[in-house]
Design an enzyme around this catalytic site. Structure first.
Site, PDB file in Angstrom:
ATOM      1  CG  ASP A  31      50.954  23.958  -7.132  1.00  0.00           C
ATOM      2  OD1 ASP A  31      50.853  25.042  -7.744  1.00  0.00           O
ATOM      3  OD2 ASP A  31      51.826  23.107  -7.385  1.00  0.00           O
TER       4      ASP A  31
ATOM      5  CB  SER B 252      57.508  18.936  -8.489  1.00  0.00           C
ATOM      6  OG  SER B 252      56.527  19.932  -8.484  1.00  0.00           O
TER       7      SER B 252
ATOM      8  NE  ARG C 195      47.949  21.783  -8.108  1.00  0.00           N
ATOM      9  CZ  ARG C 195      48.432  20.551  -8.019  1.00  0.00           C
ATOM     10  NH1 ARG C 195      47.764  19.615  -7.359  1.00  0.00           N
ATOM     11  NH2 ARG C 195      49.586  20.232  -8.568  1.00  0.00           N
TER      12      ARG C 195
ATOM     13  NE  ARG D 179      62.070  20.073 -10.338  1.00  0.00           N
ATOM     14  CZ  ARG D 179      60.916  20.725 -10.497  1.00  0.00           C
ATOM     15  NH1 ARG D 179      59.802  20.056 -10.730  1.00  0.00           N
ATOM     16  NH2 ARG D 179      60.862  22.046 -10.422  1.00  0.00           N
TER      17      ARG D 179
HETATM   18  C1  S3P Z   1      56.282  23.588  -9.952  1.00  0.00           C
HETATM   19  C2  S3P Z   1      56.401  24.866  -9.485  1.00  0.00           C
HETATM   20  C3  S3P Z   1      55.278  25.746  -9.165  1.00  0.00           C
HETATM   21  C4  S3P Z   1      53.964  24.960  -9.064  1.00  0.00           C
HETATM   22  C5  S3P Z   1      53.820  23.944 -10.150  1.00  0.00           C
HETATM   23  C6  S3P Z   1      54.958  22.958 -10.118  1.00  0.00           C
HETATM   24  C7  S3P Z   1      57.487  22.816 -10.259  1.00  0.00           C
HETATM   25  O1  S3P Z   1      55.138  26.726 -10.162  1.00  0.00           O
HETATM   26  O2  S3P Z   1      52.862  25.851  -9.079  1.00  0.00           O
HETATM   27  O3  S3P Z   1      52.591  23.234 -10.003  1.00  0.00           O
HETATM   28  O4  S3P Z   1      57.408  21.586 -10.385  1.00  0.00           O
HETATM   29  O5  S3P Z   1      58.568  23.420 -10.371  1.00  0.00           O
HETATM   30  P1  S3P Z   1      55.978  28.106 -10.065  1.00  0.00           P
HETATM   31  O6  S3P Z   1      57.351  27.726  -9.797  1.00  0.00           O
HETATM   32  O7  S3P Z   1      55.854  28.798 -11.386  1.00  0.00           O
HETATM   33  O8  S3P Z   1      55.316  28.867  -8.950  1.00  0.00           O
END
Ligand code: S3P
Length: 440
Positions: free
Chosen positions: A325, A27, A397, A31
Site C-alpha cells: 500500500d 486492516s 493513497r 478484522r
Molecule cells: C489488506 C491487504 C492488501 C492491502 C489492503 C489491505 C488487508 O490487499 O492492499 O489495503 O487488510 O488484508 P491484498 O491482500 O489484496 O494485496
C-alpha cells in the site's frame, strides 16, 4: 460518494517537526469488527480507525443484527452474535471504497444460510472479485460476480462448506483471509498456501479471539496456513496500534523535506507490513525504531525519521507484498531521490483502489517528474518536483502521496478527487498541516 474535494498544496517553508499519532490500523480495525461480531460475548475495541472503509464493515454487521456502541474516539463495544447468529440483511451491503471489506465479508457471507448482495462505489465496482469467488465456489459456496468479474457480488445461502487446500495465485492477504474465514465454517481443515509473506493480521487476531490457526513456513517466501472449521470465537479486548500505511506518508515527507525530524507514535511494526521502512532505508533514509513493545499480539514501536536526503535504488521485488500500500508514496520519495529508482514485480498495484502504476506515472509526469511505465512497475528518475495538477482517480493513497509531494514542489500541486482520503485517514490534512505541510 461525497462531493469532490480538491486539495491545494504549497512548498513547506521549514522541516516537519513534532510527535504524530496517526489513526488505528485499517486492516486490524476491519478484522476486529468482524471477529467481535462473530464472537460469543462482548468485545471492547480501542484505537479503532473511524475511516469510511471500517464504518462500512461495521454498518454491514449492524444490518445483520449485531449490536455495537460507538465508535467514539476509537472506542467501540460490540456484542457478538456467535458464528451462526447473523441475520439476513434487509438491503444490499454497501462496502463503499473498501476491497478488504468486500473480499473478507464475502468469505463470511458465503457460509451463512441467507442470501446477500455486496455492492461498492465507483472504484470498488471495477476491482477484481473472482480472486475470492473462485476459491469460495470450490468450497461449495454460491457466490457470483458480474460478468466482468467485478462487484456486485451475489451470495446465496448454503448448508455447509467443504474444506479446500488452496494455493494463492497471487500474494494477497485479502484472498487468503477470505478463504480462511470461510474455512471457519467448513467441515474439516482448510489450508491456504501463499507464495510470499502477506500481512498476517487474520491469523494473529484469530488466535487473540481464541481460535487456533497454524502457519507452516515452506521456504524463505512461501507458507501454508491451516484452520479447522466448526470452532467458536471468544470475545476479547483489542487495542489497535497506529497504521504503518498512514505513517508512511509522514516517513516520506520527513525524508524529503530538509530539516525534518519527527516521531510517529505507537505504530504497528508487524514484519509483514514494514517493507516501506526497508525500502526507504535502502534509499538512505534515517529511520529508527524506538521503544519496541508488544500490544495485543502485534509488535509496536515509535518511529523516528530524520531528514538526510535520499538516493535512488532498485527496489527488491520481495519487498513488494510487504509494502504493497506504500508504493504511491515510495514513488514520491523516488522522485526526490538522487538517481534512478526501479519498481518491479509490482503488477498487483494495478488491482488497487486505482491502477496505481498508471495513475502514479500520469500524476508524476503532470508535476514534472521523468518516469517510465512498465507492466510490473516503473522507473523514476529523481531530480525534484515542479508542480501541477493531478487526478487521484478516487484513490485515497494517491491523493495523500501527492499532498506529500506538495511539500517540496516548486510551484505547488492541485490534487483533484481527494475526498476518498476519509476512507483510511480522516484527519490526514489536520495532522499534516500541524506537522508543517501546507495543504488547504
Ligand atoms: C489488506 C491487504 C492488501 C492491502 C489492503 C489491505 C488487508 O490487499 O492492499 O489495503 O487488510 O488484508 P491484498 O491482500 O489484496 O494485496
Amino acid at each position: 460518494m461525497s462531493k469532490e474535494l480538491i486539495l491545494t498544496t504549497a512548498k513547506a517553508t521549514q522541516g516537519l517537526n513534532g510527535t504524530i499519532r496517526v489513526p488505528g490500523d485499517k486492516s486490524m480495525s476491519h478484522r476486529a469488527v468482524m471477529f467481535s461480531s462473530l464472537a460469543n460475548g462482548t468485545s471492547n475495541i480501542t484505537g479503532l480507525l473511524e475511516g469510511e472503509d471500517v464504518m462500512a464493515t461495521l454498518a454491514a454487521f449492524r444490518a445483520m443484527g449485531v449490536e455495537a456502541q460507538g465508535p467514539d474516539s476509537g472506542n467501540l463495544t460490540i456484542t457478538g452474535v456467535g458464528m451462526r447468529g447473523l441475520k439476513a440483511p434487509e438491503s444490499d451491503l454497501d462496502m463503499g471504497n473498501s476491497g478488504t471489506a468486500m473480499r473478507l465479508m464475502c468469505g463470511i457471507l458465503a457460509a451463512q444460510n441467507f442470501a446477500s448482495k455486496l455492492i461498492g462505489d465507483e472504484s470498488l465496482s471495477t476491482r477484481p472479485m473472482r480472486r475470492v469467488t473462485v476459491p469460495l465456489s470450490s468450497m461449495g459456496a454460491r457466490c457470483a460476480t458480474d460478468e466482468d468479474g467485478c462487484p456486485p457480488i451475489h451470495v446465496r445461502g448454503v448448508e455447509k462448506l467443504e474444506p479446500i487446500d488452496y494455493k494463492l495465485p497471487m500474494a494477497s492477504a485479502q484472498v487468503k483471509s477470505a478463504v480462511l474465514l470461510a474455512g471457519l465454517y467448513a467441515d474439516g481443515e482448510t489450508s491456504v498456501t501463499e507464495p510470499a509473506p502477506t500481512r498476517d493480521h487474520t491469523e494473529r487476531m484469530l488466535k487473540a479471539y481464541g481460535y487456533d490457526c497454524e502457519t507452516e513456513k515452506l521456504n524463505e517466501q512461501a507458507s501454508t496456513i491451516r484452520i479447522k472449521g466448526g470452532g467458536e470465537l471468544t470475545a476479547t479486548d483489542i487495542d489497535i496500534p497506529s497504521d504503518i500505511s498512514s505513517s508512511a506518508f509522514f516517513m516520506v515527507a520527513a525524508s524529503i523535506i530538509p530539516g525534518s525530524k519527527i516521531v510517529l507514535e505507537h505504530v504497528c511494526i508487524n514484519p509483514t507490513r514494514t517493507g516501506v521502512i526497508d525500502v526507504l532505508k535502502a534509499m538512505g533514509a534515517d529511520i529508527k525504531l524506538i521503544n519496541p513493545r508488544a500490544i495485543g499480539g502485534e509488535p509496536v514501536a515509535d518511529i523516528q525519521v530524520t531528514y538526510v536526503g535520499l538516493k535512488g535504488c532498485e527496489i527488491d521485488p520481495n519487498l513488494v507484498p510487504l509494502a504493497i500500500d506504500e508504493f504511491p508514496v515510495i514513488c514520491v520519495a523516488a522522485a526526490c531521490a538522487e538517481g534512478v529508482t526501479t519498481v518491479s514485480g509490482a503488477e498487483e498495484l494495478r488491482a488497487k483502489e486505482s491502477d496505481r502504476i498508471s495513475v502514479m506515472v500520469e500524476g508524476l509526469r503532470n508535476i514534472g517528474v521523468e518516469v517510465e511505465e512498465r507492466r510490473d512497475g516503473m522507473l523514476v528518475t529523481g531530480g525534484g518536483i515542479k508542480g501541477g495538477t493531478v487526478e487521484s482517480h478516487h484513490d485515497h493513497r494517491i491523493a495523500m502521496s501527492f499532498a506529500v509531494a506538495g511539500g517540496v514542489a516548486q510551484e505547488g500541486i492541485i490534487i483533484k478527487g481527494a475526498e476518498t482520503v476519509a476512507t483510511s485517514f480522516p484527519n490526514f490534512v489536520e495532522l499534516a498541516t500541524n506537522a508543517g505541510l501546507k495543504i488547504s
